[in-house]
Design an enzyme around this catalytic site. Structure first.
Site, PDB file in Angstrom:
ATOM      1  N   TYR A 165      30.152  44.900  52.252  1.00  0.00           N
ATOM      2  CA  TYR A 165      30.700  45.636  51.317  1.00  0.00           C
ATOM      3  C   TYR A 165      30.499  47.138  51.619  1.00  0.00           C
ATOM      4  CZ  TYR A 165      31.393  48.033  46.775  1.00  0.00           C
ATOM      5  OH  TYR A 165      31.798  48.539  45.676  1.00  0.00           O
ATOM      6  N   LYS A 169      33.452  50.070  52.529  1.00  0.00           N
ATOM      7  CA  LYS A 169      33.694  51.297  51.664  1.00  0.00           C
ATOM      8  C   LYS A 169      33.385  52.570  52.545  1.00  0.00           C
ATOM      9  CE  LYS A 169      34.555  49.681  47.811  1.00  0.00           C
ATOM     10  NZ  LYS A 169      35.861  49.844  47.055  1.00  0.00           N
TER      11      LYS A 169
END
Length: 242
Positions: A165, A169
């Site tokens: 994750y 990002k």
């Protein structure tokens, strides 16, 4: 606000995406809710319609090229252009495990949605955004994307180490910078938004911020004036460190 302005929000049927649609709808935008599930998208659009917001659902799975092209064609046929693209769809599949225990398949699946999906939608929608007099692209990022904060022991979320994750990002922020560089001589502005730790399905509603709070920076970047910034990373308080 001119209600002829159109905004497409990927993953727009719930959470920050839906709340962003609600806030922009009350400013007069026409809201296009991209949703993988047609029924859920229609239900979300109906909820906005009940608030006197012009909204419709568009079937869109950011990992499915066919639905992306179908969405492009639908928007082109109905509106002829797109004023704002909000790349909101995202997943978090780390499962709390440290990097060395992350399954490769979950890393790939995360990037398929958070990075490759965002890229695919942006590339496909860009010709429609170029037709707008003041195109805006807002990429949903996270404070967890910041390499500066991730390497700072004093940072609020230093204890988190979610490779898939967090790195996805960070890659989103790279897309923001590089698309903004390509489009620097146009009226299009591209920025990353950090909504903060917002209570959504993505984190099992463990976030301490409301969707109303989380959506505020997204709305701000979607409605930037012509002299606003491009290629930046912002939360509601201002510039975030890369």
């Amino acid at each position: 606000m001119d209600n002829s302005k159109t905004v497409l929000i990927t993953g727009g049927n719930k959470g920050i995406g839906l709340e962003t649609g609600r806030q922009l709808g009350h400013l007069g935008f026409t809201i296009l809710l991209g949703s993988r599930d047609e029924t859920r998208g229609q239900e979300a659009a109906a909820a906005l319609n009940a608030e006197n917001i012009i909204a419709q659902a568009i079937t869109l799975d950011v990992t499915d090229p066919d639905t992306i092209q179908s969405a492009v064609q639908q928007i082109d046929d109905q509106y002829g252009l797109l004023d704002v693209l909000i790349n909101n769809a995202g997943v978090s599949l780390d499962g709390g495990v440290p990097p060395s225990q992350l399954d490769l398949i979950n890393l790939r699946r995360t990037y398929e949605t958070n990075v490759f999906g965002m890229f695919s939608v942006t590339k496909a929608m860009l010709p429609l955004i170029r037709k707008s007099q003041s195109g805006r692209i807002v990429n949903l990022s996270s404070g967890l994307a910041s390499l500066s904060l991730n390497s700072d022991p004093e940072s609020e979320f230093y204890g988190l180490n979610l490779l898939a994750y967090m790195s996805s990002k960070t890659a989103v922020n790279a897309l923001t910078v590089l698309f903004a560089r390509e489009l620097r001589d146009t009226s299009i502005k591209v920025n990353s938004a950090d909504p903060g730790f917002t209570s959504t399905d993505l984190n099992g509603h463990r976030g301490y911020r409301s969707v109303e709070e989380g959506a505020s920076i997204v709305v701000k970047l979607a409605t930037l004036a012509d002299d606003g910034p491009s290629g930046g990373f912002f939360d509601e308080n201002g510039v975030m460190p890369w």
